[in-house]
Enzyme design. Structure first.
Site: not given
Ligand code: AMP
Length: 219
Positions: A88, A171, A160, A13, A127
């Site tokens: 989400r 996750r 990360r 994504k 990653r």
């Molecule tokens: P990502 O970089 O999109 O994988 O987001 C990293 C972390 O941020 C995720 O594992 C969640 O803990 C949090 N996060 C990001 N976007 C959302 C969302 N729309 N709703 C809830 N948690 C989010």
């Protein structure tokens, strides 16, 4: 155009959202990036979100919705955006619909990048990200020329916390796009699946084809 990219963590994504935003000159809105920035700068939101993020859990809707609705209300989002990582949950999807409807707008397309679990685990566990420019590398699929250094800017690569193997499974369990949210977009005729197992360029090509079809662009 207002586009949503859906998919599990590791589906590609983020990579695809950047490419599409650049190509179509839309704003790229990654809620993960926004939260990491909030954590790094120590805002109230960042402090509240950090624990959830580190354990691979979702940050609660009441924190997420306010942040995102405020951001898409700013002038630079008006011409078009690609949402990467939001919504989400069904609650987030509905709140997004309502916020856009209040401005007489709506989501145009929700593209879902589909990748089987086994492949997601393989991808996420390897990653590495550049701490200066954000470029993404992978131990197996996209190794940097020098271990631990970015090819583009020589920045230091880091993993990360939530990409560490012990967190990856949690996750995935918690963050697979929920069925009720997918049903919401399917029911409104906005959802289209894209095969995310193909190479990156082919996934991009399929996404662009879907976007052009929606915009009525002749190919
Ligand atoms: P990502 O970089 O999109 O994988 O987001 C990293 C972390 O941020 C995720 O594992 C969640 O803990 C949090 N996060 C990001 N976007 C959302 C969302 N729309 N709703 C809830 N948690 C989010």
């Amino acid at each position: 155009m207002y586009l949503i990219l859906l998919g599990a963590p590791g589906s590609g994504k983020g990579t695809q959202a950047k490419v599409l935003a650049q190509r179509f000159r839309w704003l790229h809105l990654s809620t993960g990036d926004m939260l990491r920035e909030a954590v790094a700068t120590g805002t109230e939101l960042g402090k509240k979100a950090k624990g959830f993020m580190d354990s691979g859990a979702l940050v609660p809707d009441e924190l997420m919705i306010g942040m995102l609705v405020e951001r898409i209300g700013r002038p630079d989002a008006a011409a078009g955006f690609v949402l990467d990582g939001f919504p989400r949950t069904l609650g987030q999807a509905k709140a997004l619909d309502e916020a856009l409807a209040a401005a007489s707008k709506s989501i145009d397309l929700a593209l879902n990048i589909v990748v089987p679990d086994q492949e997601l685990i393989r991808r996420l566990s390897g990653r590495w990200i550049c701490s200066s420019c954000g470029a993404i590398y992978h131990e197996i699929y996209n190794r940097p020329k020098i271990t631990g250094r970015c090819d583009l800017c020589q920045g230091e690569l880091y993993q990360r916390d939530d990409d560490k193997p012990e967190t990856v499974r949690n996750r995935l369990e918690q963050q697979r796009p929920p069925k009720e949210m997918m049903d919401h977009y399917r029911a409104s005729g906005l959802l289209m699946d894209i095969d995310g197992l193909q190479d990156v360029a082919k996934v991009t090509a399929d996404l662009i084809e879907a976007i052009d079809a929606k915009r009525g662009v002749a190919r």
